[in-house]
Scaffold this active site. Structure first.
Site, PDB file in Angstrom:
ATOM      1  N   CYS A 142       0.820  -1.214   0.000  1.00 18.95           N
ATOM      2  CA  CYS A 142       0.000   0.000   0.000  1.00 18.95           C
ATOM      3  C   CYS A 142       0.856   1.267   0.000  1.00 18.95           C
ATOM      4  CB  CYS A 142      -1.011  -0.034   1.149  1.00 18.95           C
ATOM      5  SG  CYS A 142      -2.399   1.126   0.893  1.00 18.95           S
ATOM      6  N   LYS A 163     -12.053   7.757  -2.510  1.00 19.76           N
ATOM      7  CA  LYS A 163     -11.275   6.652  -1.961  1.00 19.76           C
ATOM      8  C   LYS A 163     -11.542   5.350  -2.724  1.00 19.76           C
ATOM      9  CE  LYS A 163     -10.383   4.411   2.505  1.00 19.76           C
ATOM     10  NZ  LYS A 163     -10.739   4.384   3.950  1.00 19.76           N
ATOM     11  N   SER A 192      -7.829  -0.031   0.017  1.00 17.75           N
ATOM     12  CA  SER A 192      -8.306   1.040   0.896  1.00 17.75           C
ATOM     13  C   SER A 192      -7.287   2.166   0.835  1.00 17.75           C
ATOM     14  CB  SER A 192      -8.457   0.518   2.336  1.00 17.75           C
ATOM     15  OG  SER A 192      -8.883   1.556   3.193  1.00 17.75           O
ATOM     16  N   HIS A 235      -4.315  -4.842  -0.196  1.00 19.10           N
ATOM     17  CA  HIS A 235      -4.137  -5.441   1.126  1.00 19.10           C
ATOM     18  C   HIS A 235      -4.622  -6.896   1.134  1.00 19.10           C
ATOM     19  CE1 HIS A 235      -2.978  -1.856   3.433  1.00 19.10           C
ATOM     20  NE2 HIS A 235      -3.833  -1.185   2.673  1.00 19.10           N
ATOM     21  N   GLU A 237      -3.453  -9.076   2.810  1.00 21.77           N
ATOM     22  CA  GLU A 237      -3.307  -9.555   4.192  1.00 21.77           C
ATOM     23  C   GLU A 237      -4.516  -9.264   5.071  1.00 21.77           C
ATOM     24  OE1 GLU A 237      -2.184  -5.242   4.651  1.00 21.77           O
ATOM     25  OE2 GLU A 237      -2.044  -6.789   3.097  1.00 21.77           O
ATOM     26  N   ARG A 249     -15.880   2.791  11.548  1.00 23.09           N
ATOM     27  CA  ARG A 249     -15.112   3.841  12.219  1.00 23.09           C
ATOM     28  C   ARG A 249     -15.272   5.171  11.508  1.00 23.09           C
ATOM     29  NH1 ARG A 249      -9.169   3.319  10.780  1.00 23.09           N
ATOM     30  NH2 ARG A 249     -10.046   4.390   8.944  1.00 23.09           N
TER      31      ARG A 249
END
Length: 305
Positions: A142, A163, A192, A235, A237, A249
């Site tokens: 990232c 985004k 992200s 990502h 992972e 969030r």
């Protein structure tokens, strides 16, 4: 073989509940074998979560891996207990004389800043240069992927209008590469991020190979130096609920937060995520460790150049 981890690392107990075999240092010392030495520079805010996500994937190899965690001297994390950092992490200065078979450098929540404006950019540049001569194969994730491409090859990053958030299909452009062994024609990858690198810039650099991309999320995987460097813009992972946690969030503090794409069942957060990337995540990390680290790194680790 299991992963060899520092005694009492929280990830050990968390992963044992998933039937993942990990070993602490005390037990590992009883085995007469040269483990692969891996170092993780964890720049993510929630250190324990990221540690667990990466260890879960690294645990799938039959090789024994000795994991060290690196931290920056020029940055103090705000979301991880100082006791945890002191017990399990070591400053770059403490590790810079050592050599490692493999390294992972994670993303960081600074992607909308210019690289030079990041408070720890000077130290990051030192680490990027050090990895070239002290690590056999390095995986940049990232923000670290964008930062590594910028530092090593002069590749700029560009802001996105909105985004890039969700799960997006990727296509391997060189499916014969060992990193893609066992992959399907399409594979899913979580993203992200607020910035991107452009394929034309990658293709214009003779030292880089664009090896995977998406019509929706753009460049996803770049390889350099015959696999001694991988730059992953997404990502793989991520755990199943990571994007959900991020969405809830952000929704609590902003009004412009969109649902992560192709993530929730029927686009309904109450139904939870549909996990579509886990198999390829395990494959990619296992392939990296096997074909680009274990089979290539010198047995005498001091010979890494």
């Amino acid at each position: 073989m299991p992963l060899r981890l520092p005694d009492k690392l929280p990830a050990i107990e968390l992963l044992k509940h998933e039937n993942i075999f990990v070993m602490d240092d005390s037990r590992a010392h009883m085995q007469d074998i040269r483990p692969l030495r891996m170092v993780i520079l964890n720049l993510m805010p929630l250190k324990i979560t990221t540690e667990t996500d990466l260890i879960r994937l690294l645990s799938n190899t039959p090789l024994q891996l000795e994991i060290s965690f690196m931290k920056l001297k020029s940055h103090t994390p705000k979301n991880t207990p100082i006791e945890h950092m002191m017990m399990f992490y070591r400053d770059f200065e403490e590790l810079r004389q050592k050599k490692f078979d493999g390294m992972i450098i994670t993303g960081a929540p600074v992607e909308q800043m210019e690289f030079e404006d990041v408070s720890y950019w000077n130290e990051m540049q030192e680490i990027f240069a050090w990895a070239r001569t002290h690590v056999y194969s390095t995986m940049y994730i990232c923000w670290a992927a964008q930062a590594g491409l910028y530092f090593h090859y002069g590749i700029p990053k560009y802001p996105l209008e909105k985004k890039m958030f969700g799960i997006f299909p990727q296509r391997a452009l060189q499916p014969q590469l060992p990193i893609f062994r066992g992959f399907d024609d399409l594979f899913q990858m979580p993203h992200s991020r607020h910035t991107e690198v452009h394929r034309d810039d990658i293709l214009a650099c003779k030292d880089l190979q664009l090896i995977a991309e998406s019509p929706d999320s753009g460049v996803s995987m770049v390889m350099a130096r015959g696999g001694r460097e991988f730059f992953i813009t997404g990502h793989l992972e991520y755990a199943p609920l990571t994007l959900d946690t991020e969405y809830r969030r952000d929704r609590g503090v902003r009004t412009d937060v969109e649902l992560p794409q192709h993530y929730y069942i029927d686009d309904n957060p109450d139904k939870g995520p549909l996990v579509t990337w886990r198999a390829h995540a395990n494959l990619m990390y296992s392939n990296w460790i096997n074909y680009y680290v274990y089979q290539e790194t010198p047995y005498d680790i001091s010979q890494i150049r």
